[in-house]
Structure formats: C-alpha cells, structure tokens
Design a protein around this motif. Structure first.
Motif, mmCIF file in Angstrom:
data_model
loop_
_atom_site.group_PDB
_atom_site.id
_atom_site.type_symbol
_atom_site.label_atom_id
_atom_site.label_comp_id
_atom_site.label_asym_id
_atom_site.label_seq_id
_atom_site.Cartn_x
_atom_site.Cartn_y
_atom_site.Cartn_z
ATOM 1 N N TRP A 174 2.839 14.223 64.694
ATOM 2 C CA TRP A 174 1.973 15.393 64.539
ATOM 3 C C TRP A 174 0.590 15.006 64.047
ATOM 4 C CZ3 TRP A 174 -0.732 17.417 60.434
ATOM 5 C CH2 TRP A 174 -1.330 18.664 60.661
ATOM 6 N N GLU A 175 0.481 14.143 63.057
ATOM 7 C CA GLU A 175 -0.830 13.778 62.518
ATOM 8 C C GLU A 175 -1.717 13.155 63.589
ATOM 9 O OE1 GLU A 175 -1.079 11.559 58.975
ATOM 10 O OE2 GLU A 175 -0.033 13.035 57.736
ATOM 11 N N GLN A 176 -1.149 12.279 64.395
ATOM 12 C CA GLN A 176 -1.914 11.618 65.449
ATOM 13 C C GLN A 176 -2.418 12.638 66.470
ATOM 14 O OE1 GLN A 176 0.256 8.476 67.393
ATOM 15 N NE2 GLN A 176 -1.158 8.387 69.116
ATOM 16 N N VAL A 177 -1.536 13.548 66.895
ATOM 17 C CA VAL A 177 -1.916 14.571 67.865
ATOM 18 C C VAL A 177 -2.953 15.516 67.259
ATOM 19 C CG1 VAL A 177 -1.084 16.532 69.235
ATOM 20 C CG2 VAL A 177 0.289 14.443 69.062
ATOM 21 N N ALA A 183 -10.716 16.182 66.831
ATOM 22 C CA ALA A 183 -11.890 15.423 67.279
ATOM 23 C C ALA A 183 -12.466 16.014 68.571
ATOM 24 C CB ALA A 183 -11.527 13.958 67.471
ATOM 25 N N GLU A 184 -11.605 16.473 69.473
ATOM 26 C CA GLU A 184 -12.072 17.107 70.704
ATOM 27 C C GLU A 184 -12.725 18.450 70.402
ATOM 28 O OE1 GLU A 184 -8.643 17.308 73.190
ATOM 29 O OE2 GLU A 184 -8.506 15.129 73.454
ATOM 30 N N PHE A 185 -12.118 19.195 69.488
ATOM 31 C CA PHE A 185 -12.680 20.482 69.088
ATOM 32 C C PHE A 185 -14.026 20.288 68.404
ATOM 33 C CE2 PHE A 185 -12.892 23.976 65.885
ATOM 34 C CZ PHE A 185 -13.066 25.022 66.782
ATOM 35 N N ARG A 186 -14.144 19.278 67.566
ATOM 36 C CA ARG A 186 -15.409 18.981 66.882
ATOM 37 C C ARG A 186 -16.496 18.643 67.909
ATOM 38 N NH1 ARG A 186 -18.543 19.290 62.244
ATOM 39 N NH2 ARG A 186 -17.000 18.469 60.804
ATOM 40 N N ALA A 187 -16.148 17.900 68.962
ATOM 41 C CA ALA A 187 -17.127 17.565 69.995
ATOM 42 C C ALA A 187 -17.624 18.819 70.705
ATOM 43 C CB ALA A 187 -16.515 16.588 70.997
ATOM 44 N N ASP A 188 -16.724 19.778 70.959
ATOM 45 C CA ASP A 188 -17.113 21.028 71.614
ATOM 46 C C ASP A 188 -17.906 21.940 70.688
ATOM 47 O OD1 ASP A 188 -15.929 20.293 73.948
ATOM 48 O OD2 ASP A 188 -14.178 21.602 73.756
ATOM 49 N N SER A 189 -17.750 21.763 69.389
ATOM 50 C CA SER A 189 -18.299 22.720 68.430
ATOM 51 C C SER A 189 -19.820 22.778 68.435
ATOM 52 C CB SER A 189 -17.807 22.392 67.018
ATOM 53 O OG SER A 189 -18.396 21.194 66.534
ATOM 54 N N TRP A 215 -9.790 16.187 56.980
ATOM 55 C CA TRP A 215 -10.279 15.522 58.189
ATOM 56 C C TRP A 215 -11.586 16.104 58.720
ATOM 57 C CZ3 TRP A 215 -4.838 15.975 60.860
ATOM 58 C CH2 TRP A 215 -3.942 15.112 60.206
ATOM 59 N N TRP A 216 -11.828 17.397 58.538
ATOM 60 C CA TRP A 216 -13.016 18.019 59.119
ATOM 61 C C TRP A 216 -14.318 17.349 58.670
ATOM 62 C CZ3 TRP A 216 -14.099 20.719 63.175
ATOM 63 C CH2 TRP A 216 -15.300 21.437 63.258
ATOM 64 N N ASP A 220 -15.291 13.264 63.143
ATOM 65 C CA ASP A 220 -14.767 12.490 64.263
ATOM 66 C C ASP A 220 -14.889 13.308 65.547
ATOM 67 O OD1 ASP A 220 -14.050 10.418 62.585
ATOM 68 O OD2 ASP A 220 -12.028 11.179 62.267
ATOM 69 N N VAL A 221 -15.351 12.668 66.624
ATOM 70 C CA VAL A 221 -15.479 13.343 67.915
ATOM 71 C C VAL A 221 -14.893 12.463 69.004
ATOM 72 C CG1 VAL A 221 -17.526 14.674 67.285
ATOM 73 C CG2 VAL A 221 -17.792 12.420 68.298
#
Length: 284
Positions: A174-177, A183-189, A215-216, A220-221
């Motif tokens: 779970w942590e890895q996923v 990171a993908e969500f942060r890139a879109d943000s 983590w936020w 990380d992106v």
C-alpha cells in the motif's frame, strides 16, 4: 517548424479568425461600410484589451512574445473553440494549460460502451480532479468503485488515503502504491492548485492521514506510466495486472485506466469468476 514560419502561421490564423466574425457577433456596432469582411484589428485589440499597434505587429508575424494571459484574452475576443485555443497557443510557442474552470466533465455514451466492451478487464475513467467518472462491471467488482467514501465520495486520492479498504486491496504494497498515486497527483496539481476544492481536499487529507501529512511536503512528482499493479481481493485473492493509462483526445483532462490481466497468471480466470458471481447475485 522554424520561428519565422510559426509566426507567419500565427499571423494568418489570427487574421482568418478575425475575418470570420461580424461586429454584431461580438456586441459591437457595425458603423458604416467596410472594405473587408470581419472585424477590424482595432476592434479585436479593443475586445482583448491590448494595444492596436501591438496587435497589428502580432498579425504581421513580427517577433513578439505574448503571454498566456494575453493569448487567453485574444482567444476570448475571437471566440475561439477549445481546439482553436490549443492551436493558438501552439503557434505562439506557449503551453496551453487545461481550463480548470471548465464545465462539468461528462463521459460520452460511446466511451461508456468502450468500458463495457472491455469486460472482464477492469477499466474506468478518471477526471481532472481525480474523481472516478465512469467504470465497467469488472472495475466495480475488483475496486468496489460504487462504494462512496464521503465527503469526497469518488475521489481516487481521498479513497487511497482515507478509505481503510484501499489498504486491504493493495496489501502489502500500500505505501508504495500510495506514494506513486500522490506523486502523480502532485504533478497534476499545478493546473488547479489555486482552486478552493483543491485546498479543501489537501487540508482534509492532512487531517485524516498521517502518511499524506508526512509525504505531501516532499513535493515528489512523477508522470503516469505503464506499470504492474497487484490487488489483494477479499473474495478471489491476488490479482495481477498491467496498468495502462489512455487519454481522451476530445477531452484531454479525462484518462482511461485499464487493468490488463498479467499473462501466465490466473487473474483472468478469477475476474471471470467475479463476473459470474455478480450475475448470479443480481439474478437472486
């Protein structure tokens, strides 16, 4: 395309868009006879709130560099369609950001039929806010997508961090996923970080999830990429997939997520079993 050709194409594009509009279409008074059809340059400049001389240079293909805000104003003045706006930004050598104030996202009936045709392969559509917008029966059986998780009922990031079921589905990774999703969500943000819904979501995630809170701040992106994804299903056990993301050309903010069973595993057989069980339960 070299810079000179690009500027000339931009000039021609602006001129042709200007000539197709009448003063009445943009709320102006015609004011006597006109030698050429369409709006005058000074009228476009007035509507876009830019200088007439500056706009004239732009239509002449001169080496000037309009900002994104000015291009948006010109696009509004010329009443460009979404496709024309994208083309305008491309010719101006600018990145066109997705309009974060766009109308309600809709999944077409044709795209819904595509999802249904993919059964028993799980597939769903996710929007620019990372909300689940549509899914097929297989995705429902595997990911339990029809189960809402208030207050962000169908938001993928919220479900990942706030719904205990996600920890079971992605156990023991779970942590890895979750870190990849974040990171993908942060890139879109970057497209919508100033929107109030986004600020509320981040604040609520920080409140309910210690992992998100930790983590936020890392910033990380990562981009979306094909990858293997394993799911521990409560009824049939381990399911192993190749995860692929496709983009909808007519609505690029929509993404189609497809979970293809990994070859040389029993995942497809288990998916069919889940589908059969679902049909049997509905028949009761």
């Amino acid at each position: 395309m070299n810079d000179e050709q690009r500027r000339q194409d931009l000039a021609d594009f602006l001129r042709t868009r200007r000539m197709r509009l009448s003063p009445e279409q943009v709320g102006l008074i015609r004011g006597g006879r006109r030698r050429t059809p369409g709006l005058r340059r000074e009228e476009v400049a007035q509507l876009a709130n830019v200088g007439v001389s500056w706009y004239t240079l732009l239509e002449q293909g001169r080496a000037i560099h309009p900002s994104s805000e000015v291009l948006q104003s010109i696009a509004d003045a010329l009443q460009l369609t979404p496709d024309e706006r994208q083309h305008l930004f491309l010719l101006a050598d600018q990145q066109h950001l997705v309009d974060t104030h766009a109308s309600h996202e809709q999944v077409s009936s044709a795209l819904r039929r595509v999802l249904d045709a993919l059964n028993p392969i799980p597939a769903y559509v996710i929007g620019r806010r990372w909300n689940y917008l549509a899914w097929n029966t297989a995705a429902e059986h595997v990911l339990l997508l029809s189960k809402s998780v208030p207050p962000y009922e169908y938001n993928a990031v919220w479900r990942m961090f706030a719904d205990p079921m996600s920890r079971h589905l992605y156990n023991p990774k779970w942590e890895q996923v979750a870190q990849k999703v974040l990171a993908e969500f942060r890139a879109d943000s970057a497209y919508y970080a100033d929107e109030e819904w986004f600020k509320r979501l981040i604040a609520d995630l920080q409140r309910v999830s210690p992992e998100f809170r930790a983590w936020w701040p890392r910033h990380d992106v990562r981009g979306r990429a094909d990858a293997q994804k394993d799911i521990e299903h409560p009824l049939v056990g381990c399911l192993m997939f190749e995860h692929t993301t496709l983009q909808v050309p007519t609505m690029p903010e929509l993404k189609i997520m497809i979970y293809t069973p990994l070859p040389e595993t029993d995942t497809l057989e288990k998916l069919q079993r889940l589908m059969d069980q679902g049909v049997a339960m509905n028949a009761v």
